[in-house]
Enzyme design. Structure first.
Site, PDB file in Angstrom:
ATOM      1  N   LYS A 155       0.916  -1.166   0.095  1.00 11.95           N
ATOM      2  CA  LYS A 155      -0.010   0.098  -0.161  1.00 11.95           C
ATOM      3  C   LYS A 155       0.890   1.159   0.197  1.00 11.95           C
ATOM      4  O   LYS A 155       1.775   1.322   0.732  1.00 11.95           O
ATOM      5  CB  LYS A 155      -0.871   0.053   1.168  1.00 11.95           C
ATOM      6  N   LYS A 176     -13.350  -7.796  -8.434  1.00 11.02           N
ATOM      7  CA  LYS A 176     -14.011  -8.210  -7.180  1.00 11.02           C
ATOM      8  C   LYS A 176     -15.521  -8.233  -7.401  1.00 11.02           C
ATOM      9  O   LYS A 176     -16.047  -7.345  -7.826  1.00 11.02           O
ATOM     10  CB  LYS A 176     -13.780  -7.063  -6.084  1.00 11.02           C
TER      11      LYS A 176
HETATM   12  O1  OSB Z   1      -7.811  -1.904  -2.492  1.00  6.61           O
HETATM   13  O2  OSB Z   1      -7.677  -3.805  -3.081  1.00  6.61           O
HETATM   14  C1  OSB Z   1      -8.196  -2.915  -2.016  1.00  6.61           C
HETATM   15  C2  OSB Z   1      -8.610  -4.521   1.270  1.00  6.61           C
HETATM   16  C3  OSB Z   1      -9.844  -4.038   1.560  1.00  6.61           C
HETATM   17  C4  OSB Z   1     -10.348  -2.986   0.716  1.00  6.61           C
HETATM   18  C5  OSB Z   1      -9.829  -2.708  -0.451  1.00  6.61           C
HETATM   19  C6  OSB Z   1      -8.704  -3.352  -0.566  1.00  6.61           C
HETATM   20  C7  OSB Z   1      -8.036  -4.306   0.134  1.00  6.61           C
HETATM   21  C8  OSB Z   1      -6.849  -4.896  -0.150  1.00  6.61           C
HETATM   22  C9  OSB Z   1      -6.505  -6.231   0.519  1.00  6.61           C
HETATM   23  O3  OSB Z   1      -5.914  -4.239  -0.707  1.00  6.61           O
HETATM   24  C10 OSB Z   1      -7.285  -7.163   0.120  1.00  6.61           C
HETATM   25  C11 OSB Z   1      -7.128  -8.517   0.778  1.00  6.61           C
HETATM   26  O4  OSB Z   1      -6.201  -9.450   0.657  1.00  6.61           O
HETATM   27  O5  OSB Z   1      -8.206  -9.034   1.221  1.00  6.61           O
HETATM   28 MG    MG Z   2      -7.232  -1.920  -4.441  1.00 11.15          MG
END
Ligand code: OSB
Ligand code: MG
Length: 368
Positions: free
Chosen positions: A163, A262
């Protein structure tokens, strides 16, 4: 499909480690478990993946619960369906609220696959028996990021997502690259940059990242197409793609070279598969994103990622990445960097009833 009852459970579980992004820190996860039962007592399961607060999309656990209870379940009650796609099409009468729709639609997919004694993967056209597993590192310091990478590397993960944000990008990635010059790394910005940051973003071309995910605004498609022309790193869109329509526009405008799919974000498996099919046809690579989810949604992700166009390791990590104990049996496991795709009916995982009960805060039952 003779639906007789829908059960909605709001559950809550602490995360093993805090999950940090520039938008805030997640320490416990609330979610909705959806059980759709037919007249023969066969159950399909889905998961509402909205968070407690609207930091990632506008939906929350409370809005999802409202939309499911007061809008979508009554629609289902009044319009009997023959196939899960009928539910997806029925829900198109309602604007957005994709995570609420997806939770119900995916429970119906599980039920339909179980009734047909087919794995969910096969039912939607999956072709893989195992999928490559990636993991997200969402730490609050460089030291802790490096420690996490080392641990996840030992556990076999094949791709690492870091991140980033304008206050924590170049120096962090430079240090990571110093220790791991060849590691498959990508960065996720969760919309923390603007076009004024072009020079910062261009500088990240130094690190041979697999991609940068969602650098600009969560609802933007146009500016990403301008940015992609100025940087070498491939752009991957997450938040900006909430429908097939968005995916088509983004691809036509050149706003991204990769899409994170997703099912929750786009309203379910029907829409997710439509996006996948289009991307496969256009030569756009896709991967399956994660939502810090419990095992049921994790199981649905495994089925989705078994489709042929999912060529990049996704955010499909083991149950133990986030949880001391998951709500499914067996838990999702990563072996030599891969998760195997179940070939038993439906999502192919059972419910850990004891753990589910322990995590349940409220329960609502709707009879048809
Ligand atoms: O931006 O992909 C994203 C988790 C929650 C909401 C948004 C994101 C994420 C993650 C991790 O980056 C996802 C995971 O491994 O569950
Ligand atoms: Mg993302």
């Amino acid at each position: 499909m003779n639906i007789a009852q829908v059960k909605l459970k709001v559950i809550c579980m602490p995360l093993k480690y805090p999950f940090h992004t520039h938008l805030g820190t997640v320490t416990e996860r609330e979610g909705i478990i959806i059980e759709v039962m037919d007249a023969d007592g066969i159950s399909g399961y889905g998961e509402g993946v909205a968070f407690s607060t609207p930091w990632y999309t506008e939906e929350t656990v409370a809005t999802s619960l409202h939309i499911m209870s007061d809008v979508l379940i009554p629609l289902l009650k009044n319009s009997p369906i023959k196939h899960p796609e009928d539910a997806a099409i029925l829900f198109q009468l309602i604007r957005r609220n994709h995570m609420a729709k997806a939770g119900l639609e995916m429970a119906i997919w599980d039920l339909y696959s179980k009734r047909n004694l087919t794995s969910l993967s096969k039912m939607i056209g999956g072709t893989r028996s195992e999928i490559a597993s990636g993991v997200v590192v969402a730490a609050d310091s460089l030291t802790s990021s490096l420690r996490q990478i080392e641990k996840y590397l030992e556990e076999g993960y094949q791709r690492f997502k870091i991140k980033i944000n304008p206050g924590q990008d170049y120096t962090v990635l430079k240090e990571i690259r110093r220790y791991y010059p060849e590691l498959p790394i990508m960065a996720d910005a969760n919309s923390s940059y603007t076009l004024n940051d072009i020079d910062r973003l261009k500088a990240l071309d130094d690190f041979n990242l697999m991609m940068i995910e969602q650098p600009l605004a969560s609802d933007d498609i146009i500016e990403h197409s301008l940015l992609q022309k100025k940087i070498k790193t491939p752009i991957c869109l997450d938040e900006s793609i909430v429908s097939f329509h968005d995916a088509k526009n983004a691809i036509e405008l050149g706003s991204c070279k990769i899409i994170n799919i997703k099912a929750g974000r786009v309203g379910g498996l029907y829409e997710a598969k439509k996006i996948h099919d289009f991307c496969l046809d256009k030569g756009i690579e896709v991967w399956c994103g994660g939502m810090i989810e419990f095992g049921i949604s994790r199981a649905h992700n495994i089925a989705l990622a078994s489709l042929p166009g999912f060529t990049i390791p996704g955010d499909i990590s083991a149950s133990n990445r986030f949880w001391e104990e998951d709500i499914i049996i067996p838990e999702v496991a990563v072996k030599n960097g891969f998760v195997s795709v179940p070939d038993t009916p439906g999502i192919g995982f059972g419910i850990n009833e004891k753990k589910l009960k322990e995590a349940t805060r409220t329960e609502k039952i709707f009879t048809f």
